[in-house]
Design a protein around this motif. Structure first.
Motif, PDB file in Angstrom:
ATOM      1  N   SER A   1       8.256  24.012  41.521  1.00  0.00           N
ATOM      2  CA  SER A   1       7.145  24.853  42.449  1.00  0.00           C
ATOM      3  C   SER A   1       7.402  24.265  43.905  1.00  0.00           C
ATOM      4  CB  SER A   1       5.859  24.321  41.947  1.00  0.00           C
ATOM      5  OG  SER A   1       5.584  22.982  41.990  1.00  0.00           O
ATOM      6  N   ALA A   2       8.377  23.563  44.337  1.00  0.00           N
ATOM      7  CA  ALA A   2       8.511  23.157  45.527  1.00  0.00           C
ATOM      8  C   ALA A   2       8.938  24.302  46.460  1.00  0.00           C
ATOM      9  CB  ALA A   2       9.659  22.257  45.534  1.00  0.00           C
ATOM     10  N   PRO A   3       8.326  24.334  47.758  1.00  0.00           N
ATOM     11  CA  PRO A   3       8.627  25.545  48.540  1.00  0.00           C
ATOM     12  C   PRO A   3      10.084  25.517  49.024  1.00  0.00           C
ATOM     13  CG  PRO A   3       7.096  23.815  49.664  1.00  0.00           C
ATOM     14  CD  PRO A   3       7.693  23.380  48.246  1.00  0.00           C
ATOM     15  N   GLU A   4      10.803  24.596  48.965  1.00  0.00           N
ATOM     16  CA  GLU A   4      12.382  24.839  49.207  1.00  0.00           C
ATOM     17  C   GLU A   4      13.121  25.679  48.064  1.00  0.00           C
ATOM     18  OE1 GLU A   4      10.809  21.094  51.019  1.00  0.00           O
ATOM     19  OE2 GLU A   4      10.831  21.645  49.123  1.00  0.00           O
ATOM     20  N   ILE A   5      12.425  25.459  46.774  1.00  0.00           N
ATOM     21  CA  ILE A   5      13.025  26.303  45.701  1.00  0.00           C
ATOM     22  C   ILE A   5      12.764  27.682  45.765  1.00  0.00           C
ATOM     23  CG2 ILE A   5      13.224  26.318  43.211  1.00  0.00           C
ATOM     24  CD1 ILE A   5      14.382  23.865  44.425  1.00  0.00           C
ATOM     25  N   THR A   6      11.542  28.119  46.381  1.00  0.00           N
ATOM     26  CA  THR A   6      11.007  29.269  46.453  1.00  0.00           C
ATOM     27  C   THR A   6      11.939  30.053  47.533  1.00  0.00           C
ATOM     28  OG1 THR A   6       8.709  28.759  45.719  1.00  0.00           O
ATOM     29  CG2 THR A   6       9.078  30.798  47.042  1.00  0.00           C
ATOM     30  N   ALA A   7      12.111  29.250  48.804  1.00  0.00           N
ATOM     31  CA  ALA A   7      12.978  29.725  49.795  1.00  0.00           C
ATOM     32  C   ALA A   7      14.369  30.033  49.269  1.00  0.00           C
ATOM     33  CB  ALA A   7      12.902  28.573  50.755  1.00  0.00           C
ATOM     34  N   MET A   8      14.928  29.222  48.354  1.00  0.00           N
ATOM     35  CA  MET A   8      16.367  29.468  48.102  1.00  0.00           C
ATOM     36  C   MET A   8      16.595  30.598  47.197  1.00  0.00           C
ATOM     37  SD  MET A   8      18.323  25.780  47.343  1.00  0.00           S
ATOM     38  CE  MET A   8      16.965  24.681  46.796  1.00  0.00           C
ATOM     39  N   THR A   9      15.502  30.868  46.306  1.00  0.00           N
ATOM     40  CA  THR A   9      15.682  31.978  45.378  1.00  0.00           C
ATOM     41  C   THR A   9      15.062  33.206  45.992  1.00  0.00           C
ATOM     42  OG1 THR A   9      13.496  31.175  44.283  1.00  0.00           O
ATOM     43  CG2 THR A   9      15.520  30.455  43.486  1.00  0.00           C
ATOM     44  N   THR A  10      14.450  33.296  46.748  1.00  0.00           N
ATOM     45  CA  THR A  10      13.975  34.723  47.428  1.00  0.00           C
ATOM     46  C   THR A  10      15.176  35.657  47.644  1.00  0.00           C
ATOM     47  OG1 THR A  10      12.271  33.607  48.449  1.00  0.00           O
ATOM     48  CG2 THR A  10      12.619  35.630  49.423  1.00  0.00           C
ATOM     49  N   GLY A  11      14.936  36.810  47.000  1.00  0.00           N
ATOM     50  CA  GLY A  11      15.844  37.567  47.003  1.00  0.00           C
ATOM     51  C   GLY A  11      16.935  37.678  46.296  1.00  0.00           C
ATOM     52  N   LEU A  12      17.257  36.665  45.262  1.00  0.00           N
ATOM     53  CA  LEU A  12      18.166  36.640  44.328  1.00  0.00           C
ATOM     54  C   LEU A  12      17.806  36.783  43.114  1.00  0.00           C
ATOM     55  CD1 LEU A  12      19.516  32.742  45.297  1.00  0.00           C
ATOM     56  CD2 LEU A  12      20.465  35.138  46.277  1.00  0.00           C
ATOM     57  N   VAL A  13      18.733  37.340  42.198  1.00  0.00           N
ATOM     58  CA  VAL A  13      18.293  37.802  40.922  1.00  0.00           C
ATOM     59  C   VAL A  13      19.036  36.715  39.860  1.00  0.00           C
ATOM     60  CG1 VAL A  13      18.758  39.662  39.230  1.00  0.00           C
ATOM     61  CG2 VAL A  13      18.592  40.269  41.519  1.00  0.00           C
ATOM     62  N   PRO A  14      18.155  36.062  39.108  1.00  0.00           N
ATOM     63  CA  PRO A  14      18.608  35.112  38.297  1.00  0.00           C
ATOM     64  C   PRO A  14      19.444  35.769  37.098  1.00  0.00           C
ATOM     65  CG  PRO A  14      16.375  35.469  37.873  1.00  0.00           C
ATOM     66  CD  PRO A  14      16.633  36.460  38.919  1.00  0.00           C
ATOM     67  N   GLY A  15      20.387  34.960  36.548  1.00  0.00           N
ATOM     68  CA  GLY A  15      21.029  35.195  35.301  1.00  0.00           C
ATOM     69  C   GLY A  15      20.351  34.493  34.171  1.00  0.00           C
ATOM     70  N   ARG A  16      20.952  34.670  33.095  1.00  0.00           N
ATOM     71  CA  ARG A  16      20.336  33.995  31.837  1.00  0.00           C
ATOM     72  C   ARG A  16      21.462  33.534  31.150  1.00  0.00           C
ATOM     73  NH1 ARG A  16      14.643  33.540  31.643  1.00  0.00           N
ATOM     74  NH2 ARG A  16      13.794  35.273  32.646  1.00  0.00           N
ATOM     75  N   ASP A  17      22.337  32.888  31.592  1.00  0.00           N
ATOM     76  CA  ASP A  17      23.586  32.214  31.096  1.00  0.00           C
ATOM     77  C   ASP A  17      23.989  30.858  30.919  1.00  0.00           C
ATOM     78  OD1 ASP A  17      23.804  32.289  33.698  1.00  0.00           O
ATOM     79  OD2 ASP A  17      25.816  32.970  34.077  1.00  0.00           O
ATOM     80  N   ALA A  18      22.686  30.297  30.624  1.00  0.00           N
ATOM     81  CA  ALA A  18      22.582  28.793  30.780  1.00  0.00           C
ATOM     82  C   ALA A  18      22.988  28.363  29.250  1.00  0.00           C
ATOM     83  CB  ALA A  18      21.320  28.036  30.934  1.00  0.00           C
ATOM     84  N   ILE A  19      23.347  29.313  28.512  1.00  0.00           N
ATOM     85  CA  ILE A  19      23.810  29.026  27.175  1.00  0.00           C
ATOM     86  C   ILE A  19      25.286  28.886  26.716  1.00  0.00           C
ATOM     87  CG2 ILE A  19      23.717  31.379  26.224  1.00  0.00           C
ATOM     88  CD1 ILE A  19      22.006  28.201  24.601  1.00  0.00           C
TER      89      ILE A  19
END
Length: 97
Positions: A52-70
């Motif tokens: 929930s840190a604001p830096e994390i929100t800033a880093m992920t804004t506009g990016l689409v996450p993948g679900r490949d951590a498996i």
């Protein structure tokens, strides 16, 4: 006459290996809430913090996450997490390439 104006010239700095840049940002549920884990391109853990840190929100804004951590590449890096936690984790690729 010396050119150092009476001051001692500093010694050379030791050349240390630089830390690799962050390539992956993984948001994963850890029971107490989501945490953000930052990894290099070799899947080495560089840092971890509250998601929930604001830096994390800033880093992920506009990016689409993948679900490949498996995948097998993530096995050593995420061995502390259950399969269910890894299935729901969001993996962001940072740095363009």
């Amino acid at each position: 006459m010396s050119q150092d104006f009476g001051m001692q010239v500093p010694s050379r700095h030791a050349r240390a290996e630089r830390r690799r840049p962050v390539k992956f940002l993984v948001l994963i549920d850890s029971g107490d809430g989501k945490i953000a884990r930052l990894y290099s391109d070799t899947y080495a853990l560089l840092n971890a913090c509250d998601a929930s840190a604001p830096e994390i929100t800033a880093m992920t804004t506009g990016l689409v996450p993948g679900r490949d951590a498996i995948g097998q590449a993530w096995d050593p890096a995420l061995q502390a997490f259950s399969v269910q936690e890894r299935l729901t984790a969001e993996v962001f690729t940072l740095g363009g390439r």
